[in-house]
Motif scaffolding. Structure first.
Motif, PDB file in Angstrom:
ATOM      1  N   GLN A  60       0.816  -1.214   0.000  1.00  0.00           N
ATOM      2  CA  GLN A  60       0.000   0.000   0.000  1.00  0.00           C
ATOM      3  C   GLN A  60       0.852   1.269   0.000  1.00  0.00           C
ATOM      4  O   GLN A  60       0.409   2.334  -0.458  1.00  0.00           O
ATOM      5  N   CYS A  61       2.062   1.156   0.498  1.00  0.00           N
ATOM      6  CA  CYS A  61       2.946   2.323   0.590  1.00  0.00           C
ATOM      7  C   CYS A  61       3.928   2.411  -0.575  1.00  0.00           C
ATOM      8  O   CYS A  61       4.852   3.239  -0.562  1.00  0.00           O
ATOM      9  N   GLY A  62       3.743   1.549  -1.576  1.00  0.00           N
ATOM     10  CA  GLY A  62       4.557   1.663  -2.775  1.00  0.00           C
ATOM     11  C   GLY A  62       5.759   0.747  -2.840  1.00  0.00           C
ATOM     12  O   GLY A  62       6.608   0.905  -3.731  1.00  0.00           O
ATOM     13  N   TYR A  63       5.867  -0.218  -1.912  1.00  0.00           N
ATOM     14  CA  TYR A  63       7.007  -1.140  -1.903  1.00  0.00           C
ATOM     15  C   TYR A  63       6.561  -2.538  -2.305  1.00  0.00           C
ATOM     16  O   TYR A  63       5.784  -3.176  -1.604  1.00  0.00           O
ATOM     17  N   SER A  64       7.043  -3.009  -3.429  1.00  0.00           N
ATOM     18  CA  SER A  64       6.683  -4.352  -3.888  1.00  0.00           C
ATOM     19  C   SER A  64       7.506  -5.415  -3.172  1.00  0.00           C
ATOM     20  O   SER A  64       7.105  -6.579  -3.108  1.00  0.00           O
ATOM     21  N   SER A  65       8.640  -5.014  -2.604  1.00  0.00           N
ATOM     22  CA  SER A  65       9.514  -5.952  -1.904  1.00  0.00           C
ATOM     23  C   SER A  65       9.375  -5.758  -0.393  1.00  0.00           C
ATOM     24  O   SER A  65       9.681  -4.678   0.139  1.00  0.00           O
ATOM     25  N   TYR A  66       8.943  -6.810   0.287  1.00  0.00           N
ATOM     26  CA  TYR A  66       8.819  -6.758   1.749  1.00  0.00           C
ATOM     27  C   TYR A  66      10.186  -6.526   2.394  1.00  0.00           C
ATOM     28  O   TYR A  66      10.317  -5.740   3.341  1.00  0.00           O
ATOM     29  N   THR A  67      11.196  -7.194   1.863  1.00  0.00           N
ATOM     30  CA  THR A  67      12.544  -7.072   2.431  1.00  0.00           C
ATOM     31  C   THR A  67      13.077  -5.648   2.301  1.00  0.00           C
ATOM     32  O   THR A  67      13.647  -5.089   3.246  1.00  0.00           O
ATOM     33  N   TYR A  68      12.872  -5.070   1.125  1.00  0.00           N
ATOM     34  CA  TYR A  68      13.361  -3.702   0.911  1.00  0.00           C
ATOM     35  C   TYR A  68      12.601  -2.711   1.787  1.00  0.00           C
ATOM     36  O   TYR A  68      13.196  -1.794   2.366  1.00  0.00           O
ATOM     37  N   PHE A  69      11.286  -2.908   1.901  1.00  0.00           N
ATOM     38  CA  PHE A  69      10.481  -2.047   2.761  1.00  0.00           C
ATOM     39  C   PHE A  69      10.988  -2.096   4.196  1.00  0.00           C
ATOM     40  O   PHE A  69      11.158  -1.061   4.852  1.00  0.00           O
ATOM     41  N   THR A  70      11.232  -3.299   4.686  1.00  0.00           N
ATOM     42  CA  THR A  70      11.721  -3.460   6.055  1.00  0.00           C
ATOM     43  C   THR A  70      13.061  -2.758   6.255  1.00  0.00           C
ATOM     44  O   THR A  70      13.305  -2.109   7.279  1.00  0.00           O
ATOM     45  N   SER A  71      13.928  -2.863   5.249  1.00  0.00           N
ATOM     46  CA  SER A  71      15.240  -2.222   5.326  1.00  0.00           C
ATOM     47  C   SER A  71      15.115  -0.703   5.370  1.00  0.00           C
ATOM     48  O   SER A  71      15.771  -0.026   6.182  1.00  0.00           O
ATOM     49  N   VAL A  72      14.271  -0.144   4.486  1.00  0.00           N
ATOM     50  CA  VAL A  72      14.086   1.305   4.445  1.00  0.00           C
ATOM     51  C   VAL A  72      13.424   1.796   5.727  1.00  0.00           C
ATOM     52  O   VAL A  72      13.818   2.828   6.295  1.00  0.00           O
ATOM     53  N   PHE A  73      12.433   1.058   6.227  1.00  0.00           N
ATOM     54  CA  PHE A  73      11.735   1.438   7.439  1.00  0.00           C
ATOM     55  C   PHE A  73      12.705   1.470   8.620  1.00  0.00           C
ATOM     56  O   PHE A  73      12.715   2.416   9.411  1.00  0.00           O
ATOM     57  N   ARG A  74      13.520   0.423   8.736  1.00  0.00           N
ATOM     58  CA  ARG A  74      14.487   0.349   9.842  1.00  0.00           C
ATOM     59  C   ARG A  74      15.481   1.518   9.769  1.00  0.00           C
ATOM     60  O   ARG A  74      15.848   2.111  10.785  1.00  0.00           O
ATOM     61  N   LYS A  75      15.905   1.860   8.558  1.00  0.00           N
ATOM     62  CA  LYS A  75      16.875   2.942   8.373  1.00  0.00           C
ATOM     63  C   LYS A  75      16.306   4.279   8.843  1.00  0.00           C
ATOM     64  O   LYS A  75      17.012   5.093   9.458  1.00  0.00           O
ATOM     65  N   HIS A  76      15.007   4.510   8.582  1.00  0.00           N
ATOM     66  CA  HIS A  76      14.418   5.808   8.902  1.00  0.00           C
ATOM     67  C   HIS A  76      13.807   5.883  10.301  1.00  0.00           C
ATOM     68  O   HIS A  76      13.765   6.954  10.904  1.00  0.00           O
ATOM     69  N   VAL A  77      13.324   4.758  10.804  1.00  0.00           N
ATOM     70  CA  VAL A  77      12.638   4.773  12.093  1.00  0.00           C
ATOM     71  C   VAL A  77      13.524   4.243  13.218  1.00  0.00           C
ATOM     72  O   VAL A  77      13.332   4.573  14.392  1.00  0.00           O
ATOM     73  N   GLY A  78      14.495   3.430  12.855  1.00  0.00           N
ATOM     74  CA  GLY A  78      15.405   2.912  13.874  1.00  0.00           C
ATOM     75  C   GLY A  78      15.043   1.547  14.394  1.00  0.00           C
ATOM     76  O   GLY A  78      15.734   0.989  15.250  1.00  0.00           O
TER      77      GLY A  78
END
Length: 288
Positions: free
Chosen positions: A251-269
């Motif tokens: 829903q947030c524009g990420y087709s890859s669960y792994t990539y989404f998790t990586s980006v989320f962790r980078k920005h949110v900690g």
């Protein structure tokens, strides 16, 4: 009959009411041989492109200019004008000394942050007429010609500065408009697959120009803005829904669960799952 009504003159454009002194004025035919960069330590120079087109280098930047454009070179500022690739150009060059524009150093037209190359187009027709009158007055041997030249010089400089400010405001307006249009576009489409090339094409500008303008206005690049919007949306969905993390990623524009998790962790900690547990734990504590 057109009536001109004076409403009182406030502070003049020159410190202490001191008028500039014309040192030289001439029409120059430019050639393809590149003019060496040079500067004038004791006077400022106004260069109006009267006919044709040419290249100008000043203040560390180079631009193509055409008839109607002009350049404001303060004392000590390296500059050069030349033609290339079959271009032809005639310029009116005039030098002024004892120039004391209000709020500026002596023999300086502008502050360092202001653009010395002015794309005035038809707006400079009046400036050209004043310079042609100035050239004629400079060739006149009449005893009052020097005084006339000072007044015409002052008129030319004041008009050039007004045109420069108007051009600056137009540029800023265009930048603001581009920044707002881009932000609205990203707010509508941030969940879709987006690239800088595609965004720039939608805005009708180059990706390099878009990147610079958006960064100056928003404090981040368009790509960084997309990421921030996506992560903020993900945080809201993690906190307020029971949807799976993979579904939220889509829903947030990420087709890859792994990539989404990586980006989320980078920005949110922390990971999306940990974030959901913590934020819901805080919410539960507030309820009790």
């Amino acid at each position: 009959m057109l009536e001109y009504i004076t409403q009182g003159i406030g502070r003049g454009g020159f410190e202490e009411g001191r008028l500039p002194v014309l040192l030289h004025i001439e029409c120059v035919q430019l050639h393809e041989t590149r003019q060496a960069e040079h500067f004038h330590a004791d006077h400022a120079e106004l260069i109006l492109i009267q006919k044709g087109s040419c290249q100008v280098r000043v203040a560390g930047g180079q631009e193509a200019v055409q008839a109607g454009d002009f350049v404001l070179c303060s004392a000590g500022e390296p500059h050069a004008c030349w033609t290339q690739d079959g271009e032809q150009a005639t310029v009116i060059s005039c030098g002024f000394t004892r120039l004391l524009c209000r709020g500026r150093e002596e023999n300086c037209f502008l502050e360092q942050r202001e653009r010395p190359i002015v794309h005035a187009g038809e707006g400079s027709q009046a400036l050209e007429q004043i310079l042609l009158s100035l050239m004629q007055a400079a060739q006149d041997a009449h005893e009052q010609s020097q005084e006339i030249c000072s007044y015409l010089s002052a008129a030319a400089i004041l008009l050039a500065l007004r045109l420069q400010r108007a051009a600056e405001e137009q540029i800023e307006q265009a930048r603001y408009s581009l920044g707002i249009r881009t932000q609205l576009y990203l707010d509508r489409h941030y969940t879709e697959p987006l690239t800088l090339d595609g965004i720039a094409q939608a805005m009708g500008v180059s990706k390099y120009h878009l990147d610079r303008v958006f960064l100056a206005g928003a404090g981040c690049t368009p790509v960084q803005y997309i990421t921030r919007r996506r992560i903020a949306r993900a945080q809201a969905l993690l906190a307020s829904t029971d949807q799976s993390i993979q579904r939220i990623a889509l829903q947030c524009g990420y087709s890859s669960y792994t990539y989404f998790t990586s980006v989320f962790r980078k920005h949110v900690g922390r990971s999306p799952g940990d974030y959901r547990k913590i934020i819901r734990g805080i919410a539960g504590t507030h309820k009790t």
